[in-house]
Design an enzyme around this catalytic site. Structure first.
Site, PDB file in Angstrom:
ATOM      1  N   GLN A 222      19.356  14.086  23.562  1.00  0.00           N
ATOM      2  CA  GLN A 222      19.574  14.939  22.403  1.00  0.00           C
ATOM      3  C   GLN A 222      19.466  16.412  22.784  1.00  0.00           C
ATOM      4  O   GLN A 222      19.685  17.282  21.948  1.00  0.00           O
ATOM      5  CB  GLN A 222      18.530  14.619  21.315  1.00  0.00           C
ATOM      6  CG  GLN A 222      18.563  13.174  20.850  1.00  0.00           C
ATOM      7  CD  GLN A 222      17.435  12.801  19.895  1.00  0.00           C
ATOM      8  OE1 GLN A 222      16.906  11.712  19.989  1.00  0.00           O
ATOM      9  NE2 GLN A 222      17.068  13.680  18.975  1.00  0.00           N
TER      10      GLN A 222
ATOM     11  N   ARG B 250      12.373  10.620  13.722  1.00  0.00           N
ATOM     12  CA  ARG B 250      13.044  11.311  12.631  1.00  0.00           C
ATOM     13  C   ARG B 250      12.094  12.216  11.853  1.00  0.00           C
ATOM     14  O   ARG B 250      11.972  12.110  10.633  1.00  0.00           O
ATOM     15  CB  ARG B 250      13.671  10.264  11.705  1.00  0.00           C
ATOM     16  CG  ARG B 250      14.814  10.830  10.903  1.00  0.00           C
ATOM     17  CD  ARG B 250      15.640   9.750  10.255  1.00  0.00           C
ATOM     18  NE  ARG B 250      16.772  10.388   9.591  1.00  0.00           N
ATOM     19  CZ  ARG B 250      17.900   9.785   9.294  1.00  0.00           C
ATOM     20  NH1 ARG B 250      18.068   8.520   9.574  1.00  0.00           N
ATOM     21  NH2 ARG B 250      18.886  10.424   8.700  1.00  0.00           N
ATOM     22  N   CYS B 251      11.394  13.060  12.585  1.00  0.00           N
ATOM     23  CA  CYS B 251      10.401  13.903  11.918  1.00  0.00           C
ATOM     24  C   CYS B 251      10.211  15.179  12.707  1.00  0.00           C
ATOM     25  O   CYS B 251      10.132  15.170  13.921  1.00  0.00           O
ATOM     26  CB  CYS B 251       9.082  13.155  11.839  1.00  0.00           C
ATOM     27  SG  CYS B 251       7.681  14.206  11.461  1.00  0.00           S
TER      28      CYS B 251
ATOM     29  N   GLU C 236      15.787  14.801   8.208  1.00  0.00           N
ATOM     30  CA  GLU C 236      14.512  14.099   8.263  1.00  0.00           C
ATOM     31  C   GLU C 236      13.739  14.105   6.952  1.00  0.00           C
ATOM     32  O   GLU C 236      12.733  13.398   6.821  1.00  0.00           O
ATOM     33  CB  GLU C 236      13.656  14.715   9.375  1.00  0.00           C
ATOM     34  CG  GLU C 236      14.309  14.534  10.724  1.00  0.00           C
ATOM     35  CD  GLU C 236      13.765  15.444  11.800  1.00  0.00           C
ATOM     36  OE1 GLU C 236      13.857  15.097  12.974  1.00  0.00           O
ATOM     37  OE2 GLU C 236      13.254  16.519  11.461  1.00  0.00           O
TER      38      GLU C 236
END
Lengths: 782, 157, 289
Positions: free
Chosen positions: A214, A364-365, A734
């Site tokens: 990513q 996802r945070c 998120e």
């Protein structure tokens, strides 16, 4: 003329056609001539000394080409590598393994079948060592030391806020509530696992590194820093991040497998591919959460929150290798004061080593925000119930008011904008809150338990301003480079990397809005470090706040040059030109106009004397502040008193992420985020037994929801733009994962509060609920 | 290990090869036939990313041997569009934003195609039930349901 | 994950298959393969030869004949799920086939495989115990019938010899007053049962229970038949007190162990609840048809 499709248009995604037709290009789809396969032998023990590694049987298997051990890497000082948090982690062990499924030996073979046979045939002799899996026990005197190179199992202490003033406020409070809240270890489990293909060219000393990352640029720099001493030089490293089958943070870290693949390619002079299988992915890759929180909230006699305090123990596994900004060991946990107006708070976190895999934030945070939000939203609900107040009214009373923005939180953040009352009111209207309360009372009288749970979260995303945010010293800006072609079409490149978020569409729409070039005429590229401008990558909901802003700013630079060219073409003064959608016209004479396409052509064919030809710009955007998306969620559950099963009947999510660039994509992000809030709230947990054995390391036991379990999400929105972002957007990927879990937990506790239930830790499984029912004499023994 | 000569039809094209007995169908499709639209997401027959149609029935191709597919007619995602025209299910996924990262999408669409063949106008419950062998981590399934409904309407029109 | 190397044969008749098994002590039968192949991928099983019986003719059917519902061992769960006959007259079987694994797996998974694997977590065993089914096995000397009650002799262990193949499952044909139900608690679609209960009863025109069978899934080392619980029902009017007593007896018969799915206590409670609920549904169905 194609539609421009600027902001607010639900344009269909430009990236779809290849995915719909099986032409995506994921890591395992890439093949190179002469490519070898790498497989990894992993430890069955959570802590053990390696007594002997015998590869003789494996070496005889046809196709097996070689092995890499920790001792091989030690010769090049590559057996350990630095983590982003100033710690170190093993690439391959020389003498001891520290967690189950840790890499022990790498096997290289000609194809994926031979490598599997080779891995199965390597014989490793271990001497098991004492294991520590509980972080509280890890910090007890005399505990087994996880790391021989450290003083103890205590990694660091971090705190924020005014401890003394907070203590005073607690003493003066009318009501204090406390709870111990555990946020369990979970795993993102993107459907594509991680992998790479390392291709070292010994003649040109050049490395092509295809990998599921990513953050390709950061990886390139890390590779250069870690392996510079063995000849990897940053200009000769090209990191290519192809299509990624879901990331969610799990594809930010540098896993040992990647490094071993590079080492193997260098040693053998051939391309080496490593693709994790699902068990490896779940058992060894970066986890998230694992925070044990003692949380307290204080309120005055009128039910106004006066103070909050949280003491947390963080289980980091055997190394602090979380991918978080350098100055934030506990991430952005200090967002824990949430959506509420009070000025006394103190939070502290201690981090411990245990014999578990390392990691920490990959789900996802935006860096520990989920943990903070969960603890605070549970506390707020407990306080409301304890005081006999309606949880919605209690929140409304305590919210930061719209006129207080920009708002300075007790723990030092400046919230950019918000209207929390409007979001909660909208959610209540959508779900029919008053009717639900009535229904609940009636049902309770009949012995049926339904619960209504609210979560009113405030997120903190878009890291971040260079004054505070860096990763290994590199400031957390992000970038866009736009080139307009003579025919008025464009290519734009970014330092971020989509993993499904739809950047190819969204970024094109931002540029379309700024320049009036139809989004379909703007090609967006990411993920190739040889071509894209340097950026820190996509995670922590930062792409729109940073690279999205960079797209706007670069486009505006282009528009300023376009104005000069238009003035030249229209023989008018620059200041007399008016920009309208996709053209400049002369003030008062709208028919005297030049479109962006005409201007682009002129930039190459008829540009003013003294001006550089071409029409392009680059921007490295350093955000002046973070952005603070928010929302209010309401969940309704029904509880089966005979089985403990919780049925989510409804879930309304009102999100405010500022300006919505592509509403369709935003809603898709919220749907997905909600599912990844639901999963850890109700199903997912990475569990270990007392020996450090993972008890759920496959999809048979690590439970991803299917379409059947997943609730039917109902979405609403309010729009409060960010005042400091060029287009007012805040980021949304998120929010729902962060905001949703407490809504489920609050709903279940609400259903059971009258029995005396105050709290239940996530995941809220049927056995847990049944135990609570039983404990309080409310289980149906049918 | 025994080797077997297999002949099959894939997306309407004949294919044949010698395969070792243990070759999994998914690797035969991806590595031997270079049809990389069929993906691998787990080891336990749980995720459905490798779903293909074998004689019309959805099959997790990671849990079938290539040799077992001898004589079969296989459809993969690459076989959905015909003559440059997207299949209704592909159109549905595009129009309804039923995909994000795209990794589960081929399997999800093939399961949907089989579902619609058996039940041309399924209810939401039936769609969710019918797709419960395929995991998606991105979409929360809401738009996948809509995509199948879109395709159902389009195919009936 | 990759299975270890093996040989493969694909016979087209039962006799050919039996001969291959007879010649190869390390051979295994490949039916639906959805338990075996994952085990091989994890290298928990490494047969030298796979005898694939998917191409053996005549092993897939569902038909009523001679007082039995006969199911060919290679009948796929999806075929059972689709069968109008099963839906109409054998609701316990229909309930069961519908919740095995997931819809894609059901396209390959077979009724015979689900039984012959003798995994206590599999769903058909409890159902067949409740039905009082009989199993037909073919061997070198011909066929033999095995009562379901004699089939699950230990975890993953049956009386089938290495050179025998399960070919048919026989369920007593539907008669008036029959009713049944299968209730399964699973953590998600595709999971094994936390606990599941199969109930099959027959009631006379006055609502009196004439026969009953109860089977339990995944609450012991083998699938469990609870004769005691069933015995309590027979002769009763299936009143609440009797149902409660039977549910308690079923819970007592369970021998669950704690795991990620729940504690022993929880699983026992589930058996009680599910038995009660399954009996209610079974009674409704019995009275309706």
């Amino acid at each position: 003329m194609a539609e421009i499709n600027g902001l607010g248009h639900s344009m269909k995604r430009k990236e779809d056609p290849r995915f719909l037709q099986g032409k995506g290009n994921y890591i395992d789809d890439i093949k190179l001539p002469g490519m070898l396969w790498l497989g990894i032998v992993r430890s069955p023990y959570a802590h053990a000394r390696i007594k002997n590694i015998d590869t003789s049987k494996a070496a005889k298997i046809p196709g097996v080409a070689g092995f890499v051990t920790g001792k091989d890497l030690e010769k090049y000082n590559l057996h350990w590598m630095p983590t982003l948090m100033g710690d170190t982690q093993m690439v391959l062990p020389v003498d001891t393994v520290k967690y189950q499924a840790q890499e022990v030996v790498a096997v290289i073979a000609t194809d994926r079948y031979a490598v599997a046979d080779g891995v199965a045939a390597v014989e490793v002799e271990y001497e098991p060592l004492p294991v520590v899996v509980d972080p509280y026990k890890a910090l007890e005197p005399g505990a087994t030391k996880v790391r021989d190179d450290k003083q103890s199992n205590h990694i660091w202490h971090w705190g924020a806020g005014d401890e003394a003033a907070t203590a005073q406020a607690f003493e003066a409070a009318a009501t204090v509530v406390k709870e111990h809240i555990y946020i369990p270890r979970i795993h993102v489990a993107s459907i594509e696992t991680c992998g790479c293909l390392a291709n070292w060219d010994p003649i040109n000393k050049h490395l092509d590194m295809y990998m599921t990352t990513q953050a390709p640029h950061a990886i390139r720099t890390v590779l250069a820093l870690v392996a510079g001493h063995v000849g990897l030089s940053e200009e000769n490293i090209r990191v290519i991040s192809p299509d990624i089958g879901g990331g969610f943070g799990g594809k930010v870290p540098v896993y040992p497998g990647y490094v071993i693949a590079v080492a193997a390619s260098v040693l053998l002079g051939k391309p080496v591919k490593w693709i994790e299988d699902r068990s490896e992915n779940l058992q060894a890759d970066s986890f998230a959460r694992d925070y044990h929180i003692d949380a307290e909230l204080a309120a005055d006699k009128d039910g106004r929150i006066t103070a909050m305090r949280m003491k947390t123990l963080a289980d980091h596994g055997y190394s602090d290798s979380q991918a978080a900004p350098s100055k934030f060991p506990a991430g952005l946990f200090s967002i824990a004061t949430g959506s509420y107006d009070f000025q006394k708070a103190f939070v502290e976190v201690d981090a411990a080593y245990t014999n578990k895999p390392p990691g920490g934030v990959a789900y996802r945070c935006s860096f520990r925000v989920t943990e903070a939000v969960h603890a605070m939203e549970r506390l707020v609900d407990i306080m409301a119930h304890e005081r006999g107040e309606d949880p919605a009214a209690f929140r409304m009373k305590n919210f930061i008011r719209p006129e207080q923005f920009p708002y300075h939180s007790a723990l030092g953040w400046e919230y950019d904008s918000g209207n929390y009352h409007a979001a909660l009111q909208k959610a209540m209207d959508m779900i029919g809150y008053a009717d639900l309360l009535k229904e609940q009372t009636e049902k309770r009288a009949r012995g049926e338990f339904m619960g209504i749970g609210i979560s009113s979260f405030t997120e903190i995303v878009g890291a971040g301003p260079s004054s505070q945010f860096d990763i290994i010293g590199i400031k957390m800006f992000d970038s866009a480079e736009i080139r307009i072609h003579p025919t008025g079409k464009a290519i734009a490149r970014f330092g971020t990397k989509s993993q499904g978020q739809g950047h190819e569409t969204t970024y094109a729409q931002i540029i379309a809005e700024e320049l009036g070039i139809p989004a379909e005429h703007i090609k967006v590229e990411e993920g190739d470090t040889d071509t894209a401008p340097y950026g820190l990558g996509t995670y922590a909901s930062r792409s729109t706040p940073t690279a999205g802003a960079a797209a706007s700013m670069a486009a505006r630079k282009i528009r300023e040059k376009a104005r000069k060219i238009a003035a030249h073409l229209l023989e008018a003064a620059e200041e007399d030109l008016v920009w309208d959608t996709n053209k400049f016209y002369v003030k008062g004479s709208p028919d005297k106009a030049k479109t962006i396409q005409e201007i682009a052509f002129a930039a190459y064919t008829n540009h003013p004397q003294g001006m550089e030809a071409g029409l392009e710009a680059v921007n490295y955007y350093d955000p002046p502040n973070l952005t603070f998306p928010f929302g209010s969620y309401i969940c309704v559950v029904d509880i089966d008193r005979g089985t403990g099963q919780v049925k989510v009947r409804r879930f309304v999510a009102v999100d405010d992420c500022g300006t919505r660039i592509n509403p369709m994509i935003v809603e898709g992000q919220i749907h997905g985020g909600l599912n990844m809030g639901f999963a850890p709230a109700m199903m997912e947990e990475m569990q270990y037994d007392e020996h450090g054995n993972i008890t759920g390391g496959t999809f048979m036991d690590y439970l991803l929801p299917t379409a059947v379990e997943s609730p039917r999400w109902e979405l609403g929105e309010t729009t409060t733009p960010s005042p400091h972002h060029p287009i007012g957007a805040k980021g949304v990927g998120e929010s729902a994962t962060v905001g949703a879990p407490p809504a489920f937990a609050n709903a279940v506790v609400d259903a059971l509060w009258h029995l005396g239930v105050r709290h239940v830790d996530i995941p809220i499984t049927a056995p847990k609920v049944y135990d609570l029912l039983k404990k309080h004499g409310a289980a149906l023994e049918e | 290990m025994s080797t077997h000569h297999i002949k099959l039809t894939i997306n309407g094209q004949a294919a044949e090869a010698d395969v070792p007995a243990r070759t999994l169908l998914v690797h035969f499709i991806r590595d031997t036939l270079s049809l990389t639209g069929t993906h691998i997401g787990c080891d336990t027959t749980s995720c459905g990313a490798c779903t293909v149609l074998i004689n019309g029935r959805p099959t997790k191709s990671c849990t079938l041997l290539a040799v077992q597919a001898d004589g079969a007619e296989i459809t993969t995602v690459e076989g959905l569009a015909q003559g440059g025209q997207l299949h209704a299910i592909q159109e549905g996924f595009h129009q309804c934003h039923g995909l994000q990262c795209g990794f589960c999408t081929p399997g999800m669409m093939l399961s949907s195609v089989a579902l619609l063949k058996e039940n041309p106008s399924p209810s939401e419950d039936e769609i969710r039930w019918g797709l419960s062998g395929n995991l998606c981590r991105c979409t929360g399934y809401v738009n996948i349901v809509k995509a199948v409904q879109y395709a159902a309407e389009k195919m009936q029109a | 994950m990759i299975p270890p190397a093996f040989d493969y044969a694909s016979p087209t008749t039962v006799n050919e298959a039996l001969a291959l098994l007879g010649q190869n002590p390390d051979a295994k039968i490949l039916a639906g393969g959805h338990s075996l192949l994952p085990m091989m991928k994890f290298r928990l099983a490494s047969p030298a030869l796979l005898v694939d019986i998917n191409k053996v003719d005549g092993l897939a059917y569902i038909k009523e004949e001679g007082g039995w519902l006969k199911i060919g061992a290679m009948t796929r769960e999806s075929e059972v799920d689709r069968s109008a006959l099963v839906k109409q007259k054998y609701p316990l079987l229909a309930d069961t086939a519908r919740v095995i694994a997931d819809p894609i797996v059901r396209n390959w998974a077979t009724v015979g495989g689900n039984l012959a694997h003798a995994d206590p977590a599999n769903d058909h065993p409890a159902t067949m115990l409740a039905y009082g089914a009989r199993l037909v096995a073919a061997g070198p000397g011909g066929t033999r019938e095995i009562a379901i009650g004699d089939f699950f002799v230990g975890p993953f262990t049956t009386p089938l010899e290495h050179n025998e193949i399960l070919t048919e499952i026989r369920i007593p044909a539907h008669k008036a007053g029959d009713g049944g139900a299968y209730l399964k608690i699973e953590r998600k679609v595709g999971d094994y049962a936390t606990a599941a209960v199969a109930v099959q009863i027959n009631v006379d025109s006055k609502g009196r229970c004439m026969s009953a069978g109860i089977g339990l899934t995944n609450v012991g080392l083998t699938p469990i038949r609870t004769a005691k619980a069933a015995g309590l029902l027979v002769g009763s009017s299936l009143d609440d007190a009797t149902v409660k007593a039977a549910a308690n007896a079923a819970a007592e018969a369970a021998e669950p162990s704690a795991d990620n799915r729940g504690s022993e206590d929880y699983k026992r409670s589930l058996v009680r609840t599910l038995t009660t609920r399954a009996l209610k549904t079974a009674v409704e169905r019995a009275k309706a048809g």
